[in-house]
Design an enzyme around this catalytic site. Structure first.
Site: not given
Length: 342
Positions: A161, A281, A311
């Site tokens: 991320s 996501d 995600h």
């Protein structure tokens, strides 16, 4: 947070402010054993023969930084992996299970909490300068790589991320220093649904100059958006030192600037790449991973998109999906270690 089984002492701890590191360290210590005993596939397996070490180090800016390592003791060390965690997160809890899985496959794993995150010094989740944060990570990881035991083996970045943005920034600052990068749902750009409307964004950028630490940026529930598996979504509550408040103004501005900067330099990304992203996501945009794959100048690059996945690929999916992602990561690492040794 709804953890009904907790005694009153633990409930009181969860109500303390986590703005500063001493309180975060106290809360983590109280929950450490509990976290490792939750019903999640990352913690069910036993991995004997792994040496784990936690250290606090003072960096060149005088900040106390939490660091952790996992090293296989009973097998040959194939490579070393340097992990860059996501927004609001820590290299403890979920990542402990991830790191042990990687170490059990012959990889040394090193991680740190950025200043202001997890157990490191600093106001919780406050990023006054994204570039300075990246420099702090480079400082620690470069010092690890200086160890004579590691100089002859490959070194890889792993970013999850926001950590994907950190890893890419590290590579752009050190283009010849790394043997590859694995990016999980990288934050090369913040998804359109997560960005405030233009007028709101301009207003927030303006007031961030005067109120940088204020929490005024709206944000949806991240666990709901990141974890597809409903049972695992409940377990996100055990990540007790993760930042769960609204983003601070300066932090939000720095993330927007960093992703914009990376988006303008995709063609400069030249190291071997494995990019992994869930097609569903809603936190980081999978189309940006596609753009990274298409525009990076790397001759060696792979993109894996996982149907219906959200995600948190290694934390919030079904056990089957999590182990599929692990298999893809470990296979890629093994192949690139073999390439390096020839």
């Amino acid at each position: 947070m709804e953890l009904d089984w907790m005694d009153e002492e633990l409930k009181l701890l969860l109500n303390v402010s986590l703005d500063q590191a001493p309180e975060r360290r106290q809360v983590r210590e109280a929950f450490k054993a509990i976290q490792l005993g939750i019903d999640h596939c990352l913690f069910k397996a036993s991995y004997p023969g792994i040496k784990t070490e936690e250290l606090y180090k003072i960096n060149s800016r005088g900040l106390t930084i939490f660091t952790k390592s996992w090293l296989p003791e009973t097998s040959r060390l194939k490579a070393i992996i340097f992990f860059c965690h996501g927004y609001g997160d820590t290299c403890t809890f979920f990542f402990d299970g991830i790191a042990k899985k990687l170490a059990s496959s012959g990889f040394g794993v090193f991680a740190m909490d950025y200043p202001g995150f997890g157990l490191s010094d600093g106001l919780h989740c406050f990023i006054p300068s994204f570039d300075r944060l990246v420099d702090d990570v480079i400082e620690h990881y470069s010092s690890v790589k200086e160890n004579s035991d590691y100089k002859s083996i490959p070194s890889f970045l792993v970013g999850e991320s926001m950590g994907g943005a950190v890893a890419l920034k590290i590579h752009l600052k050190q283009p010849q220093k790394w043997d590859g990068a694995i990016l999980l749902a990288p934050m090369c750009k913040i998804a359109d649904d997560m960005v405030p409307p233009l007028l709101v964004k301009q207003f927030l950028i303006g007031i961030a100059k005067f109120l940088p630490k204020r929490k005024l940026v709206p944000q949806p529930n991240m666990a709901d958006m990141a974890f597809r598996d409903l049972e695992k979504r409940k377990l996100a509550a055990y990540n007790v030192i993760a930042y769960k408040g609204k983003p601070r103004l300066r932090t939000a501005v720095e993330l927007l600037k960093a992703t914009g900067d990376i988006g303008n330099q995709l063609e400069k990304v030249s190291l071997p790449l494995l990019i992994l992203h869930g097609e569903a996501d809603l936190v980081t945009d999978p189309s940006v991973s596609k753009a990274l794959y298409e525009n990076a100048s790397s001759a060696d690059k792979t993109l894996r998109l996982y149907k219906d996945a959200y995600h948190a690929l290694l934390e919030g999916e079904s056990d089957e999906m999590i182990f599929q992602v692990f298999d893809d990561i470990i296979t890629w690492l093994n192949n690139h270690c073999a390439i390096k040794s020839t």
